[in-house]
Design an enzyme around this catalytic site. Structure first.
Site, PDB file in Angstrom:
ATOM      1  N   ILE A 208      32.243  35.001  35.823  1.00  0.00           N
ATOM      2  CA  ILE A 208      33.360  34.680  34.935  1.00  0.00           C
ATOM      3  C   ILE A 208      33.538  35.815  33.921  1.00  0.00           C
ATOM      4  O   ILE A 208      32.624  36.607  33.697  1.00  0.00           O
ATOM      5  CB  ILE A 208      33.174  33.319  34.223  1.00  0.00           C
ATOM      6  CG1 ILE A 208      31.940  33.317  33.334  1.00  0.00           C
ATOM      7  CG2 ILE A 208      33.110  32.188  35.230  1.00  0.00           C
ATOM      8  CD1 ILE A 208      31.779  32.065  32.490  1.00  0.00           C
TER       9      ILE A 208
ATOM     10  N   THR B  48      33.492  40.826  34.457  1.00  0.00           N
ATOM     11  CA  THR B  48      32.780  39.559  34.659  1.00  0.00           C
ATOM     12  C   THR B  48      31.285  39.698  34.369  1.00  0.00           C
ATOM     13  O   THR B  48      30.731  40.799  34.335  1.00  0.00           O
ATOM     14  CB  THR B  48      32.985  39.047  36.092  1.00  0.00           C
ATOM     15  OG1 THR B  48      32.452  39.988  37.023  1.00  0.00           O
ATOM     16  CG2 THR B  48      34.464  38.818  36.383  1.00  0.00           C
ATOM     17  N   ASP B  49      30.657  38.549  34.178  1.00  0.00           N
ATOM     18  CA  ASP B  49      29.217  38.513  33.928  1.00  0.00           C
ATOM     19  C   ASP B  49      28.485  38.069  35.199  1.00  0.00           C
ATOM     20  O   ASP B  49      29.098  37.942  36.265  1.00  0.00           O
ATOM     21  CB  ASP B  49      28.896  37.605  32.736  1.00  0.00           C
ATOM     22  CG  ASP B  49      29.296  36.148  32.959  1.00  0.00           C
ATOM     23  OD1 ASP B  49      29.556  35.744  34.116  1.00  0.00           O
ATOM     24  OD2 ASP B  49      29.339  35.403  31.966  1.00  0.00           O
ATOM     25  N   MET B  50      27.203  37.785  35.095  1.00  0.00           N
ATOM     26  CA  MET B  50      26.409  37.394  36.267  1.00  0.00           C
ATOM     27  C   MET B  50      26.904  36.100  36.896  1.00  0.00           C
ATOM     28  O   MET B  50      26.694  35.871  38.088  1.00  0.00           O
ATOM     29  CB  MET B  50      24.930  37.249  35.878  1.00  0.00           C
ATOM     30  CG  MET B  50      24.244  38.584  35.664  1.00  0.00           C
ATOM     31  SD  MET B  50      22.494  38.440  35.245  1.00  0.00           S
ATOM     32  CE  MET B  50      21.860  37.471  36.600  1.00  0.00           C
ATOM     33  N   GLY B  51      27.575  35.273  36.107  1.00  0.00           N
ATOM     34  CA  GLY B  51      28.102  34.015  36.636  1.00  0.00           C
ATOM     35  C   GLY B  51      29.454  34.170  37.318  1.00  0.00           C
ATOM     36  O   GLY B  51      30.008  33.209  37.821  1.00  0.00           O
TER      37      GLY B  51
END
Length: 140
Positions: free
Chosen positions: A30, A25-28
């Site tokens: 997702i 996942t990324d910082m968001g």
């Protein structure tokens, strides 16, 4: 691309399970876009092995490797940490020199990512080569 309508006599799609880990996942929160390409690559490798094609022997004995020539993809919905996904891999067409696959990443039966992937064979010197006849027979 999400339709699973099959031609009479066509084999069902290969299914490969994926669990989304935190590292995907990324910082968001997702799944980072490039990781979908990793998911479908793993599914293709599993699909090839399930058909009995030994890619290591193909390289060592015939000097041939598979390579992705083109990917056309659509990000339809976001996957998140701990989602359980399934990658479907289906042959769209086979010719003497290329294999075109449809791959879909599914969550709970709904497509969230879809790709059309064109695969070719290369010699160990990087030149194009025909798909081996035995592999074309397996795929038809």
């Amino acid at each position: 691309m999400a339709s699973e309508i099959r031609a009479p006599g066509a084999r069902p799609p290969h299914r490969f399970d994926v669990r989304v880990y935190y590292e995907d996942t990324d910082m968001g929160g997702i799944v980072y876009h490039a990781n979908y390409l990793k998911f479908i690559e793993r599914a293709r490798s599993d699909w090839v092995a399930d058909m009995g094609i030994d890619q290591r022997a193909m390289k060592d004995e015939g000097g041939l490797v598979f390579a992705v020539r083109r990917i056309e993809c659509d990000y339809l919905m976001a996957a998140r940490f701990d989602d359980r996904l399934e990658v479907l891999t289906d042959v769209q067409s086979v010719s003497g020199a290329r294999l075109v696959l449809r791959q879909q990443v599914m969550r709970a039966g709904e497509a969230i990512f879809a790709a059309i992937v064109t695969i070719v064979c290369l010699t160990d010197t990087g030149h194009p080569a025909r798909l081996p006849a035995n592999i074309r027979l397996i795929l038809h």
